[in-house]
Design a protein around this motif. Structure first.
Motif, PDB file in Angstrom:
ATOM      1  N   ALA A 233       0.818  -1.220   0.000  1.00  0.00           N
ATOM      2  CA  ALA A 233       0.000   0.000   0.000  1.00  0.00           C
ATOM      3  C   ALA A 233       0.850   1.268   0.000  1.00  0.00           C
ATOM      4  CB  ALA A 233      -0.934  -0.009   1.207  1.00  0.00           C
ATOM      5  N   GLY A 234       2.122   1.124  -0.394  1.00  0.00           N
ATOM      6  CA  GLY A 234       2.966   2.311  -0.452  1.00  0.00           C
ATOM      7  C   GLY A 234       3.254   2.909   0.916  1.00  0.00           C
ATOM      8  N   GLY A 235       3.488   2.052   1.897  1.00  0.00           N
ATOM      9  CA  GLY A 235       3.867   2.538   3.223  1.00  0.00           C
ATOM     10  C   GLY A 235       2.713   2.538   4.195  1.00  0.00           C
ATOM     11  N   ALA A 236       3.059   2.621   5.497  1.00  0.00           N
ATOM     12  CA  ALA A 236       2.036   2.624   6.535  1.00  0.00           C
ATOM     13  C   ALA A 236       1.937   4.012   7.146  1.00  0.00           C
ATOM     14  CB  ALA A 236       2.383   1.597   7.608  1.00  0.00           C
ATOM     15  N   ASP A 237       0.785   4.334   7.748  1.00  0.00           N
ATOM     16  CA  ASP A 237       0.576   5.630   8.399  1.00  0.00           C
ATOM     17  C   ASP A 237       1.546   5.820   9.555  1.00  0.00           C
ATOM     18  OD1 ASP A 237      -1.462   6.068   6.725  1.00  0.00           O
ATOM     19  OD2 ASP A 237      -3.061   5.546   8.160  1.00  0.00           O
ATOM     20  N   ALA A 238       1.805   7.078   9.860  1.00  0.00           N
ATOM     21  CA  ALA A 238       2.654   7.384  11.015  1.00  0.00           C
ATOM     22  C   ALA A 238       2.019   6.836  12.297  1.00  0.00           C
ATOM     23  CB  ALA A 238       2.869   8.886  11.135  1.00  0.00           C
ATOM     24  N   ALA A 239       0.696   6.967  12.398  1.00  0.00           N
ATOM     25  CA  ALA A 239       0.000   6.474  13.599  1.00  0.00           C
ATOM     26  C   ALA A 239       0.236   4.984  13.797  1.00  0.00           C
ATOM     27  CB  ALA A 239      -1.493   6.761  13.486  1.00  0.00           C
ATOM     28  N   VAL A 240       0.246   4.245  12.678  1.00  0.00           N
ATOM     29  CA  VAL A 240       0.465   2.813  12.742  1.00  0.00           C
ATOM     30  C   VAL A 240       1.872   2.509  13.275  1.00  0.00           C
ATOM     31  CG1 VAL A 240       0.858   0.788  11.291  1.00  0.00           C
ATOM     32  CG2 VAL A 240      -1.212   2.148  11.006  1.00  0.00           C
ATOM     33  N   TRP A 241       2.862   3.224  12.748  1.00  0.00           N
ATOM     34  CA  TRP A 241       4.242   2.993  13.199  1.00  0.00           C
ATOM     35  C   TRP A 241       4.392   3.313  14.676  1.00  0.00           C
ATOM     36  CZ3 TRP A 241       7.733   0.200  10.866  1.00  0.00           C
ATOM     37  CH2 TRP A 241       7.685   0.045   9.474  1.00  0.00           C
ATOM     38  N   VAL A 242       3.856   4.447  15.083  1.00  0.00           N
ATOM     39  CA  VAL A 242       3.962   4.832  16.498  1.00  0.00           C
ATOM     40  C   VAL A 242       3.305   3.771  17.386  1.00  0.00           C
ATOM     41  CG1 VAL A 242       3.221   6.497  18.239  1.00  0.00           C
ATOM     42  CG2 VAL A 242       4.091   7.301  16.040  1.00  0.00           C
ATOM     43  N   ALA A 243       2.085   3.367  16.985  1.00  0.00           N
ATOM     44  CA  ALA A 243       1.367   2.364  17.778  1.00  0.00           C
ATOM     45  C   ALA A 243       2.154   1.060  17.837  1.00  0.00           C
ATOM     46  CB  ALA A 243      -0.015   2.132  17.182  1.00  0.00           C
ATOM     47  N   ALA A 244       2.662   0.620  16.685  1.00  0.00           N
ATOM     48  CA  ALA A 244       3.369  -0.662  16.630  1.00  0.00           C
ATOM     49  C   ALA A 244       4.614  -0.637  17.514  1.00  0.00           C
ATOM     50  CB  ALA A 244       3.745  -0.992  15.194  1.00  0.00           C
ATOM     51  N   VAL A 245       5.356   0.482  17.448  1.00  0.00           N
ATOM     52  CA  VAL A 245       6.581   0.578  18.253  1.00  0.00           C
ATOM     53  C   VAL A 245       6.231   0.600  19.745  1.00  0.00           C
ATOM     54  CG1 VAL A 245       8.518   2.070  18.848  1.00  0.00           C
ATOM     55  CG2 VAL A 245       7.979   1.641  16.458  1.00  0.00           C
ATOM     56  N   LEU A 246       5.161   1.336  20.093  1.00  0.00           N
ATOM     57  CA  LEU A 246       4.749   1.397  21.499  1.00  0.00           C
ATOM     58  C   LEU A 246       4.312   0.029  22.007  1.00  0.00           C
ATOM     59  CD1 LEU A 246       2.799   4.763  21.867  1.00  0.00           C
ATOM     60  CD2 LEU A 246       5.035   4.139  22.798  1.00  0.00           C
ATOM     61  N   TYR A 247       3.481  -0.648  21.244  1.00  0.00           N
ATOM     62  CA  TYR A 247       3.016  -1.974  21.658  1.00  0.00           C
ATOM     63  C   TYR A 247       4.200  -2.921  21.846  1.00  0.00           C
ATOM     64  CZ  TYR A 247      -1.779  -0.678  20.431  1.00  0.00           C
ATOM     65  OH  TYR A 247      -2.995  -0.077  20.384  1.00  0.00           O
ATOM     66  N   THR A 248       5.111  -2.896  20.869  1.00  0.00           N
ATOM     67  CA  THR A 248       6.253  -3.800  20.919  1.00  0.00           C
ATOM     68  C   THR A 248       7.117  -3.522  22.145  1.00  0.00           C
ATOM     69  OG1 THR A 248       6.235  -3.819  18.518  1.00  0.00           O
ATOM     70  CG2 THR A 248       8.198  -4.683  19.592  1.00  0.00           C
ATOM     71  N   ALA A 249       7.399  -2.233  22.371  1.00  0.00           N
ATOM     72  CA  ALA A 249       8.241  -1.868  23.516  1.00  0.00           C
ATOM     73  C   ALA A 249       7.540  -2.228  24.820  1.00  0.00           C
ATOM     74  CB  ALA A 249       8.555  -0.378  23.471  1.00  0.00           C
ATOM     75  N   GLY A 250       6.234  -1.966  24.879  1.00  0.00           N
ATOM     76  CA  GLY A 250       5.483  -2.273  26.092  1.00  0.00           C
ATOM     77  C   GLY A 250       5.474  -3.751  26.399  1.00  0.00           C
ATOM     78  N   PHE A 251       5.223  -4.549  25.373  1.00  0.00           N
ATOM     79  CA  PHE A 251       5.163  -6.003  25.556  1.00  0.00           C
ATOM     80  C   PHE A 251       6.528  -6.537  25.984  1.00  0.00           C
ATOM     81  CE2 PHE A 251       3.962 -10.271  23.393  1.00  0.00           C
ATOM     82  CZ  PHE A 251       3.569 -10.780  24.616  1.00  0.00           C
ATOM     83  N   ALA A 252       7.588  -6.019  25.332  1.00  0.00           N
ATOM     84  CA  ALA A 252       8.945  -6.472  25.675  1.00  0.00           C
ATOM     85  C   ALA A 252       9.279  -6.108  27.119  1.00  0.00           C
ATOM     86  CB  ALA A 252       9.960  -5.862  24.714  1.00  0.00           C
TER      87      ALA A 252
END
Lengths: 270, 272
Positions: A233-252
């Motif tokens: 889709a030609g890249g992901a939204d900034a909101a998606v990246w922020v959310a993904a990084v936050l979730y990943t860091a939180g879970f870790a």
């Protein structure tokens, strides 16, 4: 040399040392992961390619049916479904199998002192090897539709890193929780089934219309989209990246904190 | 310099997966009595009279979080120096294997201090660490990797363990197809192929058939002779007399006697 003083547990440094030692013995983890797969598919002709084949069947079946149901052009729908299914399979396997990280190694855990993170690394590498068997499928879809991935595709590598970190967190956290509370394995399995339907895998986010902005609240969506977005889709939204990084860091962070607190009890749990 | 130091070492073994609630109900009726008796026995500071301490297993009590726990080891203080051959004796459930696992670094103590210096080889459980789905050869390789051997070391291990176990063509068969005797041969060959400073042994290795045990004897003698410290748990007093020069008598998770083999065994005979 092994020293332990119950009055000064120094839990965090012990846990971090465990993770360091486990990572250092990646060669052993790799060998164990390969052996796991060899044993799992011993006597099977296709081996892990069975997963590829079943994904292919699902892709063809669902692809034609749902493109029709949702009234979407096949050339648009099929790449979405292919990438989503493959990534979902990786995530779902990591969570469901992650529950057994420690209990399946009970024998060796009770026999000798090894870093627990070794078993985590073994599970992650095993899942990654299995995942690699699905890559030809993606290539096949792009080839069949004669369509190139979008120019932003290399960004998907960051998404893969996020997925790998989440796989490790799942194997560590769920591996421990499920060793202590055996019911959690069943809970995780049904939750993953539920998540499969509420995450845009067989349906596309656009179908939600205006409500699609809420999707990043679903961790599975955010993480899935960091690979799917760049690829098709030609890249992901900034909101998606922020959310993904936050979730990943939180879970870790949660996984490491839980590990640090209960590492010493784990041998009694398995 | 190999040594083992333990000070006030305690291990609580939680009973998680056997319906603790119903067990709790059952225990509440008797636990109070048991505890009081135990305190009384403790106050007397002698293990001479009562029958309470002759029970099998550690104390079953409830801890602060209302979990049912067996206090498997309680307040153990001892030191084992280089050159000592220690035999652990006691009833089933007295804490022998738990102590071995604790010394191996598997169980983390809930109280006290433990220091183990030297490379530990644990021969606690014959088949643990063996993967039954894998072939004998793969298991040898696996054992080598777990010990951190390089490719040459693994090849040597394969050669040595393969020939010693006498499994020949069975080496390429998955272990689940082995008889229990064959599994034992392989486990024995693998575990005795290294030369650790500290050897922790449970009595399983005595279970082989006669022909194999004759062959195993020489190897075991060499292994024990080469080690700095041996800790061996057994019910067989002939084994303890033969291999050990010091005995620790465990009862209900406490050390009841510690000293030269004959003295401890004599005290034990006198008590029963």
């Amino acid at each position: 040399m092994y020293r332990v003083d119950a009055d000064q547990p120094r839990r965090l440094s012990t846990a971090l040392a465990d993770i360091r030692q486990g990572t250092a013995s990646w060669r052993l983890a790799w060998e164990l992961a390969r052996l796991d797969l060899k044993n799992r598919y011993r006597g099977s002709v296709l081996g892990p390619f069975w997963i590829t084949l079943s994904t292919l069947v699902m892709l063809v079946g669902l692809g034609f049916l749902y493109a029709r149901l949702f009234n979407l052009p096949l050339t648009d729908y099929l790449p979405h479904l292919a990438v989503s299914l493959v990534v979902w399979q990786v995530l779902s396997t990591a969570f469901v199998e992650g529950c057994g990280t420690m209990t399946t190694n009970a024998g060796i855990i009770r026999q000798m002192r090894l870093p627990f993170s070794l078993h985590v690394l073994r599970a992650v590498l095993r899942s990654l090897i299995v995942a690699a068997h699905s890559l030809p499928l993606l290539a096949l879809v792009f080839l069949a539709l004669w369509r190139a991935p979008s120019a932003e595709a290399p960004q998907a590598l960051f998404g893969l890193v996020l997925i790998a970190v989440n796989m490790a967190s799942a194997a560590l956290f769920l591996g421990m929780v499920c060793a202590r509370f055996r019911d959690v394995t069943q809970i995780v399995a049904s939750l993953m089934q539920f998540a499969f339907f509420v995450t845009p895998i067989i349906w596309k986010p656009q179908l939600l219309g205006d409500q699609a902005v809420w999707l990043p609240l679903n961790p599975f969506y955010a993480i899935l989209e960091t690979v799917r977005g760049p690829l098709i889709a030609g890249g992901a939204d900034a909101a998606v990246w922020v959310a993904a990084v936050l979730y990943t860091a939180g879970f870790a962070a949660l996984a490491v904190a839980f590990f640090a607190r209960f590492r010493g009890r784990l041998a009694f749990w398995v | 310099m190999s040594h083992i130091k333990a000070r006030g070492l305690s291990i609580d073994f939680p009973l998680y997966h056997l319906g603790a609630r119903s067990l709790k109900k059952r225990l509440l009726a008797s636990a109070r009595v048991r505890l009081r008796r135990d305190e009384a026995a403790h106050e007397m500071n002698a293990h001479t009279t009562d029958r309470v301490t002759r029970r099998v297993g550690g104390e079953v009590v409830e801890d602060a979080a209302h979990r049912v726990v067996v206090s498997a080891l309680r307040d153990l203080t001892f030191e084992i120096r280089k050159g000592e051959r220690v035999g652990l004796v006691g009833h089933n459930g007295a804490g022998k294997t738990t102590l071995l696992r604790t010394l191996a670094g598997v169980f983390e103590p809930v109280g006290g201090f433990l220091e183990v210096s030297g490379e530990v080889g644990s021969l606690i459980d014959a088949t643990a660490g063996l993967d039954v789905e894998s072939t004998g050869r793969e298991n040898i390789r696996l054992a080598g990797l777990f010990r951190g051997l390089d490719a040459a070391g693994i090849a040597r291990l394969e050669e040595e363990a393969g020939s010693f176990s006498g499994l020949a063509e069975f080496l390429d068969v998955p272990i689940k197809g082995y008889s229990s005797g064959m599994q034992l041969r392989l486990a024995f060959a693998l575990m005795t192929a290294s030369s650790p400073n500290i050897i922790l042994m449970d009595e399983w290795f005595l279970a082989g058939d006669t022909a194999f045990m004759e062959k195993a004897e020489a190897r075991l003698t060499a292994l024990v002779g080469g080690a700095d410290i041996v800790v061996l748990a057994s019910h067989d007093m002939a084994v303890i007399r033969r291999w050990c020069d010091r005995a620790i008598w465990l009862e209900a998770g406490r050390i009841r006697a510690d000293g030269p083999v004959e003295e401890v065994l004599a005290a034990r005979d006198a008590a029963s």
